[in-house]
Design a protein around this motif. Structure first.
Motif, PDB file in Angstrom:
ATOM      1  N   LEU A 286       0.834  -1.195   0.000  1.00 13.38           N
ATOM      2  CA  LEU A 286       0.000   0.000   0.000  1.00 13.38           C
ATOM      3  C   LEU A 286       0.873   1.252   0.000  1.00 13.38           C
ATOM      4  O   LEU A 286       0.642   2.201  -0.738  1.00 13.38           O
ATOM      5  N   LEU A 287       1.902   1.199   0.821  1.00 14.67           N
ATOM      6  CA  LEU A 287       2.844   2.320   0.832  1.00 14.67           C
ATOM      7  C   LEU A 287       3.465   2.499  -0.542  1.00 14.67           C
ATOM      8  O   LEU A 287       3.535   3.602  -1.082  1.00 14.67           O
ATOM      9  N   LEU A 288       3.888   1.386  -1.108  1.00 13.86           N
ATOM     10  CA  LEU A 288       4.536   1.428  -2.410  1.00 13.86           C
ATOM     11  C   LEU A 288       3.576   1.986  -3.460  1.00 13.86           C
ATOM     12  O   LEU A 288       3.929   2.858  -4.255  1.00 13.86           O
ATOM     13  N   TYR A 289       2.350   1.499  -3.387  1.00 12.23           N
ATOM     14  CA  TYR A 289       1.337   1.920  -4.350  1.00 12.23           C
ATOM     15  C   TYR A 289       1.081   3.432  -4.240  1.00 12.23           C
ATOM     16  O   TYR A 289       1.086   4.150  -5.237  1.00 12.23           O
ATOM     17  N   LEU A 290       0.892   3.904  -3.017  1.00  8.81           N
ATOM     18  CA  LEU A 290       0.643   5.340  -2.804  1.00  8.81           C
ATOM     19  C   LEU A 290       1.831   6.177  -3.260  1.00  8.81           C
ATOM     20  O   LEU A 290       1.691   7.220  -3.875  1.00  8.81           O
ATOM     21  N   PHE A 291       2.999   5.673  -2.930  1.00  5.56           N
ATOM     22  CA  PHE A 291       4.225   6.388  -3.275  1.00  5.56           C
ATOM     23  C   PHE A 291       4.348   6.523  -4.793  1.00  5.56           C
ATOM     24  O   PHE A 291       4.538   7.606  -5.330  1.00  5.56           O
ATOM     25  N   ILE A 292       4.187   5.415  -5.484  1.00  6.56           N
ATOM     26  CA  ILE A 292       4.322   5.433  -6.935  1.00  6.56           C
ATOM     27  C   ILE A 292       3.244   6.320  -7.554  1.00  6.56           C
ATOM     28  O   ILE A 292       3.512   7.151  -8.420  1.00  6.56           O
ATOM     29  N   HIS A 293       2.039   6.147  -7.052  1.00  8.18           N
ATOM     30  CA  HIS A 293       0.921   6.881  -7.595  1.00  8.18           C
ATOM     31  C   HIS A 293       1.106   8.378  -7.465  1.00  8.18           C
ATOM     32  O   HIS A 293       0.743   9.151  -8.327  1.00  8.18           O
ATOM     33  N   ARG A 294       1.675   8.765  -6.337  1.00  7.60           N
ATOM     34  CA  ARG A 294       1.791  10.174  -6.044  1.00  7.60           C
ATOM     35  C   ARG A 294       2.992  10.821  -6.742  1.00  7.60           C
ATOM     36  O   ARG A 294       2.884  11.865  -7.360  1.00  7.60           O
ATOM     37  N   GLN A 295       4.118  10.162  -6.632  1.00  5.65           N
ATOM     38  CA  GLN A 295       5.337  10.791  -7.139  1.00  5.65           C
ATOM     39  C   GLN A 295       5.556  10.511  -8.627  1.00  5.65           C
ATOM     40  O   GLN A 295       6.228  11.265  -9.292  1.00  5.65           O
ATOM     41  N   TYR A 296       5.053   9.384  -9.094  1.00  8.56           N
ATOM     42  CA  TYR A 296       5.302   9.032 -10.499  1.00  8.56           C
ATOM     43  C   TYR A 296       3.978   8.699 -11.140  1.00  8.56           C
ATOM     44  O   TYR A 296       3.593   7.543 -11.255  1.00  8.56           O
ATOM     45  N   ARG A 297       3.301   9.763 -11.556  1.00 10.79           N
ATOM     46  CA  ARG A 297       1.944   9.581 -12.033  1.00 10.79           C
ATOM     47  C   ARG A 297       1.847   8.565 -13.168  1.00 10.79           C
ATOM     48  O   ARG A 297       0.868   7.866 -13.311  1.00 10.79           O
ATOM     49  N   SER A 298       2.894   8.489 -13.966  1.00 11.18           N
ATOM     50  CA  SER A 298       2.760   7.665 -15.166  1.00 11.18           C
ATOM     51  C   SER A 298       3.410   6.295 -15.043  1.00 11.18           C
ATOM     52  O   SER A 298       3.494   5.572 -16.008  1.00 11.18           O
ATOM     53  N   VAL A 299       3.846   5.988 -13.847  1.00 13.09           N
ATOM     54  CA  VAL A 299       4.450   4.664 -13.692  1.00 13.09           C
ATOM     55  C   VAL A 299       3.348   3.612 -13.632  1.00 13.09           C
ATOM     56  O   VAL A 299       2.341   3.782 -12.974  1.00 13.09           O
ATOM     57  N   GLU A 300       3.546   2.550 -14.356  1.00 11.09           N
ATOM     58  CA  GLU A 300       2.529   1.501 -14.355  1.00 11.09           C
ATOM     59  C   GLU A 300       2.797   0.491 -13.251  1.00 11.09           C
ATOM     60  O   GLU A 300       3.940   0.271 -12.867  1.00 11.09           O
ATOM     61  N   ILE A 301       1.711  -0.066 -12.767  1.00  5.32           N
ATOM     62  CA  ILE A 301       1.848  -1.060 -11.704  1.00  5.32           C
ATOM     63  C   ILE A 301       1.138  -2.336 -12.131  1.00  5.32           C
ATOM     64  O   ILE A 301       0.017  -2.293 -12.627  1.00  5.32           O
ATOM     65  N   VAL A 302       1.827  -3.444 -11.978  1.00  8.19           N
ATOM     66  CA  VAL A 302       1.213  -4.737 -12.293  1.00  8.19           C
ATOM     67  C   VAL A 302       1.120  -5.528 -10.992  1.00  8.19           C
ATOM     68  O   VAL A 302       2.108  -5.663 -10.269  1.00  8.19           O
ATOM     69  N   PHE A 303      -0.095  -5.963 -10.683  1.00 10.33           N
ATOM     70  CA  PHE A 303      -0.284  -6.715  -9.443  1.00 10.33           C
ATOM     71  C   PHE A 303      -0.337  -8.215  -9.734  1.00 10.33           C
ATOM     72  O   PHE A 303      -1.059  -8.663 -10.620  1.00 10.33           O
ATOM     73  N   ILE A 304       0.437  -8.962  -8.997  1.00  9.46           N
ATOM     74  CA  ILE A 304       0.428 -10.417  -9.157  1.00  9.46           C
ATOM     75  C   ILE A 304       0.309 -11.053  -7.779  1.00  9.46           C
ATOM     76  O   ILE A 304       1.062 -10.719  -6.863  1.00  9.46           O
ATOM     77  N   LYS A 305      -0.693 -11.904  -7.623  1.00  9.66           N
ATOM     78  CA  LYS A 305      -0.771 -12.653  -6.373  1.00  9.66           C
ATOM     79  C   LYS A 305      -0.514 -14.119  -6.687  1.00  9.66           C
ATOM     80  O   LYS A 305      -0.800 -14.587  -7.794  1.00  9.66           O
ATOM     81  N   HIS A 306       0.015 -14.773  -5.708  1.00  5.55           N
ATOM     82  CA  HIS A 306       0.274 -16.188  -5.989  1.00  5.55           C
ATOM     83  C   HIS A 306       0.130 -17.022  -4.719  1.00  5.55           C
ATOM     84  O   HIS A 306       0.308 -16.546  -3.601  1.00  5.55           O
ATOM     85  N   HIS A 307      -0.258 -18.266  -4.931  1.00  4.07           N
ATOM     86  CA  HIS A 307      -0.097 -19.308  -3.900  1.00  4.07           C
ATOM     87  C   HIS A 307       0.568 -20.462  -4.631  1.00  4.07           C
ATOM     88  O   HIS A 307       1.739 -20.317  -4.987  1.00  4.07           O
ATOM     89  N   GLY A 308      -0.195 -21.504  -4.913  1.00  2.00           N
ATOM     90  CA  GLY A 308       0.392 -22.567  -5.716  1.00  2.00           C
ATOM     91  C   GLY A 308       0.582 -22.106  -7.145  1.00  2.00           C
ATOM     92  O   GLY A 308       1.491 -22.521  -7.842  1.00  2.00           O
ATOM     93  N   GLU A 309      -0.331 -21.262  -7.597  1.00  5.46           N
ATOM     94  CA  GLU A 309      -0.172 -20.704  -8.933  1.00  5.46           C
ATOM     95  C   GLU A 309      -0.297 -19.188  -8.863  1.00  5.46           C
ATOM     96  O   GLU A 309      -0.766 -18.632  -7.858  1.00  5.46           O
ATOM     97  N   ALA A 310       0.107 -18.523  -9.928  1.00  2.00           N
ATOM     98  CA  ALA A 310       0.156 -17.065  -9.900  1.00  2.00           C
ATOM     99  C   ALA A 310      -0.827 -16.487 -10.899  1.00  2.00           C
ATOM    100  O   ALA A 310      -1.093 -17.074 -11.939  1.00  2.00           O
ATOM    101  N   SER A 311      -1.403 -15.317 -10.557  1.00  3.36           N
ATOM    102  CA  SER A 311      -2.292 -14.673 -11.504  1.00  3.36           C
ATOM    103  C   SER A 311      -2.171 -13.156 -11.390  1.00  3.36           C
ATOM    104  O   SER A 311      -1.941 -12.608 -10.306  1.00  3.36           O
ATOM    105  N   GLU A 312      -2.351 -12.498 -12.522  1.00  2.14           N
ATOM    106  CA  GLU A 312      -2.360 -11.038 -12.515  1.00  2.14           C
ATOM    107  C   GLU A 312      -3.744 -10.611 -12.051  1.00  2.14           C
ATOM    108  O   GLU A 312      -4.747 -11.252 -12.370  1.00  2.14           O
TER     109      GLU A 312
END
Lengths: 438, 498
Positions: A286-312
C-alpha cells in the motif's frame, strides 16, 4: 449609506499562514507523520484530515514582558463579599496570582492552559510529508518518443491573449513595421505631390513673367496643396500602436517525454501467510502503491498474487485477497517474465519488482526460483524482496541474499512488526549517495 | 413613527432584504435619537471559518502571511471546535467605509444586535473618539495593508520565505515596543508610501554608511567617545530606532520593520480604549434594541433573545468565580456609560457631590463628550461612580512579596471610592503598556554595541527578555546589552547574521 456584501463564497484566506506554520514545524510534522505511518492503518490515515499535535513552545513568540510573581502589585477586583479594608488574605500556595497585565500580547496564554495546538494535514499534505525525499532508484531515461506528461510550454506568439501575457518587444516590432509600411506609401505619394506642386509653382512664375493667365495652374496648385495637407494629416494620424499590432506570448500544452517505468508487485497469499504476515505485506504494498501513484503519475503497476499458482489481478483484488493453499514462488516469477516479454520490452522500460512473502516455499521449488531470479535480474532496475516472517529467516531469503552478492540491485529486508514497515520502506527508496538517478 | 408597526420579522431567519431594512431603521434611530456620526457602513456576511481567519489576523481584513497567524488560527479553531470558545458575533474594522462582519450562523436578532453594536456603536466611536482621530487613519488603512501584503510577497519571492519570516519574527517580538506614544503618526497612503519607500531606500543607501564611516579601532583613539552621545535622548521606539540606525541591515528588512511598526501603531488605540469602545457600542445597541421594540419593529421574543446575549456579554464574574478572567471591558464600559445617563436624568445627592454634570438634562451631550474626549485610563478616572463601584463590589488587593498574605487596601465604601478609582485607572494604564525598554546608547565609534535599559520599576521576565534580545541582536547585527535593573543581559550577534 450601507452596503451589504456576501463574502461567504470567498473561502478562507488562511492557507498561506497554514503553509508557513507547517514549514516552521516541519521537523515535528515529519516525526508525527512517520509515527502515524508506523502504527495506524494507511487507509485510516488517508480517510480523514490528520491532526498533529505541536507543542506551543516550539512556536513561542517572545516579547518583553513583566514578571509579577515576586513583585509588589495592587489590583482592583470585582465581587467583594465580606472583605473590609485592612483584611489579610492568605496567599495561594502556587503563587501564580500575577496581575494579568501582560497576558494579552502575543502567544497562546489567555489562561486557557493549552500547551499544544493541532495542525491539520490534508491527505495530500500527509502523503507529501510521508514520501518526502524518496525516489525510485536507478531510474533511467528510456524512450524519448513516449508521451506521458503534459506540460505548459511557450509556443510562439498570437494576436489575442490576456493582457498579462502581452509581449512588448513583439508588439513594438509589429507596430513599427506597420507604421513604416503605411507611411512609406503615403510618403511616396506625398513626395510625388510636392514635386508636382513645385513644378506648377515654377510654371506659374514663368507664365506670370510672360503675362499669361495662371488661373488654371493656380486652381490645380490649390487642389494639390489640399491633397498634400490631407496626406500629411493621414501620415500624422497613423497610430503609434494599433490593436492589430498586439502580440501575446502563447503557451500551449505540450507532451513531455518521461521515463517509462513499471512495477511488479508480487504478493504471497498462500495459507502459510497468517493474518499478521498478510497485513505486513499489504502495508508494504500500500505504501509502495501510494508512493508510486503520487510521485510518479505515469508509472505503471502490475499486481500479481500467488499461492500454488500465480495470476495477474486488479488492485482491489490484490489488496482484498484472502486466499489459501500451498506455496510455489517460481510461477509468480514466470508470470513476471511472461508479462515483461509481452508488454514491457526492456529497452523501453525501467522495470522494478517488489515481492513480499513469508519465505515459505516448497523445497523443490527453491531451485527454480534461483534460476528465474537470475534470469530476471538483468532485465530489472531493482528487485525488492521483503520477508514478512515472525520466526526465522527462510531458505528463500538465504537464496536471495546469495544472489544479491552478485546482483546488488536485489535488495532484501525483513519485517517482523507493523512498526518495521515504514522505516524499511524508507530505507529502500532513499536515494543513496553515489548512485546515479534521475 | 407608527406605534403599532408590524414586526419586521418573526421567524428569526436572516435574509439580505431583512438586513437591508433593519439597517435602514437602525440608521434612522442612531441619527434621530443618538445623533451618531458614522462612516458609511459596509456589512459583510461571512462564515465561521472566515471569522476564524479574521480573528487570526487581529481582525484586519488583509494581512501579510506569517506562521504566527496560522498558529493563532490553529489555537482558536481548536477552542472553537471543542466548544471552549464561542466566536464573537461581531468584528469591526476601523476603516472608511467601516467594515463589519456578520456571521452567517447568526439569527436575525443577532444580526440586528451586531449591526447596532458594531456598524453604529463602534463605527461612531472610531470616527469621533479623539484618540482614534489623531492616531489612526481610517481612510488609508485598507490601502496600506494592501501595500504591506504585496511588498512582503515581493520580498518572499526575492529573498525566500524563511528569510522574510526571520525578520517578521524579530519585528513581532518588538511589536509592543515599536509604538510612538508621544508623536502622532503620519497619514497612510499606498502610492505615497511606495514613493517614500523608494526615497528612503535611496537615502539610506547613500547616507547610512556615513554614520558608520569611521573605522572601528583606528578611530577610537582619536575620538573622545563621551562627547558623542548617541542617541542624545533615550529612545522608546525600539523598532523605529533599529529601522533607522541598524548598521548593516538590508534595506528591505528595514522596510519590513516599518510595515510591522505602522500596523502596530494603527492597532495601538484599540488597546487603549477597549473599555470605552465596547462600553459605548453596548450602550448604543442597548438603546437601539429597545427603540426598535418600542416602535414595534421587533417582537417580544426578539427582545428576550437580545437580553439573553446582552447579559451574557456584559456579565462580570466575581474574582473568586471559576469564570473570572479579569475585569470584563464590556461590563465595566457599559455600566459607566449607562451610569452617565442616569447621573444626568436621575441624580442622587452623592452624584451631585461627585459630578458637575449631574442633572444636566442633555444626557446625550454628556455621553458624546465622554465618548469623544477620553481613553480608558482617563475615562475611568473621570466617570467611575460610587454607584458602579458598589454594583460591581469592587475592592483593591495589594501584594507585598515580603509578607505572607495579601492586604485588602480599599473596598466600595466612602473611604475607598477615590482610592479604588485611581487604583483601577492605574491598573488599566499599566496593563495596556509593555515594559518600558529604551535605547540609551550606541557605541558608534567602537564595537557598535547597542545598549538598552529598562526604565520602569516592574521586574522583567528574564527568559522572555533573553529570547527577545536575541531577536534584537539579529536585527542590529552587533551585540545588544540590556540593563534590566538588577541584572544586565547580553545577546551576542552571530557573525554575518543580518
Amino acid at each position: 449609506m450601507s452596503v451589504i456584501i456576501d463574502r461567504r463564497n470567498l473561502g478562507t484566506r488562511s492557507s498561506a499562514n497554514q503553509d508557513r506554520l507547517q514549514r516552521r514545524v516541519r521537523g515535528r510534522v515529519k516525526a508525527a507523520v512517520e509515527k502515524l505511518a508506523r502504527r495506524r492503518s494507511l487507509g485510516d490515515m488517508l480517510d480523514t484530515e490528520q491532526p498533529i499535535a505541536i507543542p506551543t513552545k516550539d512556536l513561542h513568540e517572545p516579547s518583553f514582558r513583566r514578571d509579577m510573581r515576586d513583585a509588589a502589585w495592587e489590583q482592583v477586583l470585582p465581587g467583594n463579599k465580606q472583605f473590609r479594608r485592612g483584611d489579610r488574605i492568605p496567599k495561594p500556595q502556587d503563587g501564580d496570582a500575577g496581575d494579568g497585565g501582560d497576558d494579552e500580547g502575543v502567544g497562546a496564554s489567555d489562561g486557557l492552559g493549552d500547551d499544544e495546538i493541532a495542525i491539520v494535514l490534508s491527505a495530500d499534505e500527509f502523503l507529501s510529508v510521508l514520501f518526502e525525499g524518496l525516489e525510485l532508484p536507478n531510474l533511467r531515461q528510456t524512450r524519448t518518443e513516449d508521451i506521458q506528461m503534459d506540460q505548459w510550454r511557450r509556443a510562439g506568439f498570437v494576436k489575442e491573449g490576456s493582457p498579462s501575457r502581452m509581449h512588448i518587444g513583439r508588439t513594438m516590432r509589429t507596430a513599427r513595421a506597420r507604421r513604416m509600411a503605411l507611411r512609406s506609401r503615403k510618403k511616396r505619394e506625398l513626395e510625388e505631390l510636392v514635386r508636382q506642386a513645385e513644378t506648377l509653382e515654377e510654371e506659374v512664375r514663368i507664365r506670370q513673367g510672360y503675362g499669361q493667365d495662371t488661373s488654371v495652374e493656380r486652381f490645380r496648385l490649390d487642389e494639390i496643396r489640399e491633397e498634400i495637407k490631407v496626406l500629411e494629416r493621414k501620415i500624422k494620424a497613423i497610430p503609434f500602436i494599433d490593436e492589430s499590432d498586439l502580440r501575446f506570448a502563447h503557451i500551449d500544452q505540450q507532451p513531455r517525454p518521461v521515463t517509462s517505468a513499471v512495477i511488479f508487485c508480487v504478493m504471497d497469499v498462500s495459507g502459510s501467510m497468517g493474518d499478521i504476515e498478510k497485513d505486513l505485506a499489504k502495508r508494504f504494498f500500500l505504501l509502495l502503491y501510494l508512493f508510486i501513484h503520487r510521485q510518479y503519475r505515469s508509472v505503471e503497476i502490475v499486481f500479481i498474487k500467488h499461492h500454488g499458482e500465480a495470476s495477474e489481478c486488479t488492485e482491489q483484488e490484490f489488496f482484498g485477497a484472502k486466499e489459501g493453499g500451498g506455496t510455489l514462488v517460481s510461477p509468480a516469477l514466470d508470470l513476471v517474465e511472461e508479462i515483461i516479454a509481452e508488454r514491457y520490452p526492456t529497452e523501453h522500460w525501467n522495470i522494478y519488482l517488489a515481492q513480499a512473502s513469508d519465505g515459505d516455499n516448497a523445497q523443490e521449488d527453491n531451485r527454480f526460483v534461483q534460476e528465474r531470479a537470475l534470469g530476471l535480474l538483468p532485465q530489472l532496475r531493482n528487485m525488492f524482496y521483503i520477508e514478512v516472517n515472525q520466526d526465522q529467516e527462510s531458505a528463500l531469503l538465504r537464496i536471495y541474499r546469495t544472489i544479491a552478492q552478485e546482483f546488488p540491485e536485489l535488495m532484501t529486508v525483513r519485517a517482523r512488526r507493523t512498526e518495521d514497515i515504514y522505516p524499511l520502506f524508507r530505507a529502500l527508496f532513499t536515494p543513496k549517495a553515489g548512485v546515479a538517478h534521475g | 413613527m407608527a406605534e403599532h408597526a408590524a414586526p419586521l420579522f418573526s421567524d428569526n431567519e436572516w435574509t439580505f432584504e431583512r438586513i437591508a431594512v433593519i439597517t435602514e431603521r437602525i440608521a434612522e434611530i442612531a441619527e434621530s435619537e443618538l445623533a451618531l456620526d458614522t462612516y458609511p457602513n459596509q456589512l459583510e456576511v461571512i462564515t465561521a471559518e472566515q471569522m476564524l481567519d479574521a480573528y487570526a489576523s487581529t481582525g484586519l481584513p488583509m494581512y501579510y502571511p506569517h506562521w504566527s497567524f496560522g498558529k493563532q488560527r490553529a489555537i482558536e479553531t481548536g477552542q472553537y471546535r471543542r466548544g471552549e470558545m464561542g466566536l464573537a458575533y461581531e468584528l469591526v474594522i476601523n476603516s472608511n467605509p467601516c467594515i463589519s462582519y456578520l456571521m452567517e450562523e447568526n439569527t436575525m436578532v443577532m444580526q440586528t444586535l451586531v449591526i447596532a453594536h458594531a456598524a453604529f456603536g463602534h463605527n461612531a466611536f472610531f470616527k469621533n473618539n479623539t484618540f482614534f482621530q489623531q492616531w489612526t487613519d481610517a481612510e488609508g488603512i485598507l490601502d496600506y495593508l494592501e501595500f504591506a501584503k504585496s511588498y512582503i510577497a515581493h520580498c518572499e519571492e526575492q529573498y525566500g520565505i524563511d528569510a522574510v519570516s526571520d525578520v517578521i519574527d524579530a519585528a513581532h517580538a518588538l511589536n509592543r515596543n515599536g509604538i510612538d506614544r508621544a508623536r502622532r503618526p503620519q497619514k497612510l497612503s499606498t502610492r505615497e508610501e511606495e514613493r517614500q519607500r523608494r526615497e528612503r531606500a535611496e537615502f539610506i543607501e547613500q547616507h547610512l554608511s556615513e554614520i558608520w564611516r569611521t573605522v572601528p579601532g583606528a578611530a577610537e583613539a582619536v575620538m573622545a567617545p563621551h562627547e558623542d552621545r548617541f542617541p542624545r535622548e533615550p529612545q522608546e521606539n525600539l523598532i523605529y530606532f533599529i529601522e533607522k540606525n541598524a548598521p548593516t541591515l538590508d534595506t528591505w528588512k528595514r522596510e519590513i520593520l516599518r510595515i510591522v511598526r505602522k500596523i502596530a501603531q494603527y492597532l495601538y488605540p484599540q488597546g487603549q480604549t477597549k473599555i470605552m469602545n465596547e462600553g459605548f457600542a453596548c450602550f448604543v445597541h442597548y438603546h437601539v434594541m429597545h427603540s426598535l421594540h418600542a416602535r414595534g419593529l421587533i417582537g417580544d421574543g426578539a427582545l428576550l433573545e437580545f437580553y439573553a446575549s446582552h447579559t451574557a456579554v456584559t456579565f462580570q464574574p466575581d474574582f473568586d468565580s471559576r469564570r473570572y478572567g479579569g475585569m470584563n471591558p464590556y461590563a465595566l464600559g457599559f455600566a459607566i456609560f449607562q451610569d452617565i445617563k442616569r447621573v444626568c436624568l436621575h441624580p442622587t445627592d452623592e452624584d451631585r457631590e461627585w459630578f458637575t454634570f449631574a442633572g444636566d438634562p442633555d444626557w446625550l451631550k454628556q455621553i458624546h463628550f465622554a465618548m469623544r474626549e477620553f481613553r480608558d485610563e482617563s475615562f475611568v478616572l473621570q466617570y467611575l461612580s460610587p454607584k458602579v463601584m458598589r454594583d460591581l463590589h469592587l475592592f483593591a488587593l495589594a501584594n507585598d512579596p515580603e509578607v505572607e498574605s495579601f492586604e485588602v487596601t480599599a473596598v466600595h465604601d466612602d473611604q475607598g471610592y477615590h482610592y479604588l478609582r485611581s487604583a483601577l485607572a492605574r491598573q488599566i494604564a499599566e496593563s495596556a503598556r509593555s515594559p518600558d525598554i529604551e535605547v540609551v546608547a550606541v557605541n558608534r565609534w567602537g564595537d557598535r554595541h547597542l545598549h538598552l535599559k529598562k526604565m520602569d520599576s516592574y521586574p522583567l521576565d528574564q527568559a522572555e527578555a533573553k529570547r527577545t534580545l536575541d531577536h534584537v541582536a539579529r536585527l542590529w547585527g552587533y551585540d545588544v546589552h540590556l540593563d534590566a535593573g538588577d541584572v544586565v543581559m547580553i545577546a551576542r550577534a552571530k557573525a554575518g547574521a543580518p
